[in-house]
Scaffold this active site. Structure first.
Site, PDB file in Angstrom:
ATOM      1  N   GLY A 111      95.955  -6.738 107.156  1.00 16.19           N
ATOM      2  CA  GLY A 111      97.352  -6.901 106.786  1.00 16.19           C
ATOM      3  C   GLY A 111      97.484  -7.625 105.463  1.00 16.19           C
ATOM      4  CB  SER A 112      96.912  -7.467 102.529  1.00 16.98           C
ATOM      5  OG  SER A 112      96.546  -6.103 102.628  1.00 16.98           O
ATOM      6  NE  ARG A 113     104.357  -8.869  97.722  1.00 15.57           N
ATOM      7  CZ  ARG A 113     105.636  -8.877  98.087  1.00 15.57           C
ATOM      8  NH1 ARG A 113     105.946  -9.045  99.364  1.00 15.57           N
ATOM      9  NH2 ARG A 113     106.603  -8.754  97.191  1.00 15.57           N
TER      10      ARG A 113
END
Length: 211
Positions: free
Chosen positions: A179-181
């Site tokens: 999960g990240s950006r």
């Protein structure tokens, strides 16, 4: 599968096999084989690395990651681009492909690892305050920036780029775990092709076109 996932899958399979073998002496460990086996399957799914075909459109800048566009923001000034810019932010859930891809061919000018906090990756402040890897790419007469940004769960960034390296649009360059950006910063003159809420695919979806 991305090579970064091999240790996780191997560990899950090894623990599953150990629990299955030990169940004959310690029956309470029997369910562990299923638990660790499922964990190994999830890790193989998370680190999957599908083939992608970059578009041939001249000047096209493709998404560096799979996910959902959570922000398209005008920036008054970006130091590397030396002028106004547009920042497109993509949020990756744990169910998205996490392999990151080069948005446009060119030469890597710098790779800068910056320490920071671990806010939820979809929060606007994450772009500036979270730990991140910042990559500057010179594309002929243009420049662009890619940011790999950690979140609450994503605390490990893999970036295989080095300054001076020649890169091709759509090629793999790293990933962020769990999960990240990923932010893409383009010059103000670029024609933006996506909007907030759009689902994008790394290496394939055109985010903008350099003018």
């Amino acid at each position: 599968m991305a090579r970064e996932g091999i240790p996780f899958v191997a560990a899950g399979l090894l623990l599953a096999a150990a629990c299955w073998y030990a169940r004959q002496w310690t029956p309470v460990l029997a369910p562990g084989s299923a638990v660790f086996g499922l964990a190994a399957v999830f890790m193989a799914f998370f680190f999957r690395d599908p083939r992608r075909q970059a578009p041939g459109l001249p000047g096209a800048v493709v998404s560096a990651a799979d996910g959902r566009v959570v922000s398209v923001e005008q920036l008054a000034h970006d130091d590397y681009l030396d002028g106004p810019a547009t920042r497109i932010s993509v949020f990756l859930s744990v169910f998205n492909v996490h392999v990151n891809r080069v948005p446009h061919e060119g030469e890597v000018d710098f790779v800068d690892r910056r320490s920071g906090s671990y806010r939820v990756a979809y929060a606007e402040r994450a772009s500036e305050e979270n730990e991140q890897s910042v990559i500057g790419i010179r594309c002929g007469g243009h420049r662009l920036v890619v940011k790999q940004i950690v979140g609450i769960l994503a605390r490990r960034i893999a970036c295989r780029l080095v300054p001076g390296q020649q890169v091709r649009r759509g090629e793999r360059f790293g990933l962020i775990r769990f999960g990240s950006r990923v932010d893409l910063i383009l010059p103000e003159s670029a024609r933006i092709e996506v909007s907030v809420g759009d689902r994008v695919r790394g290496g394939e979806t055109v985010m903008g076109v350099l003018a």
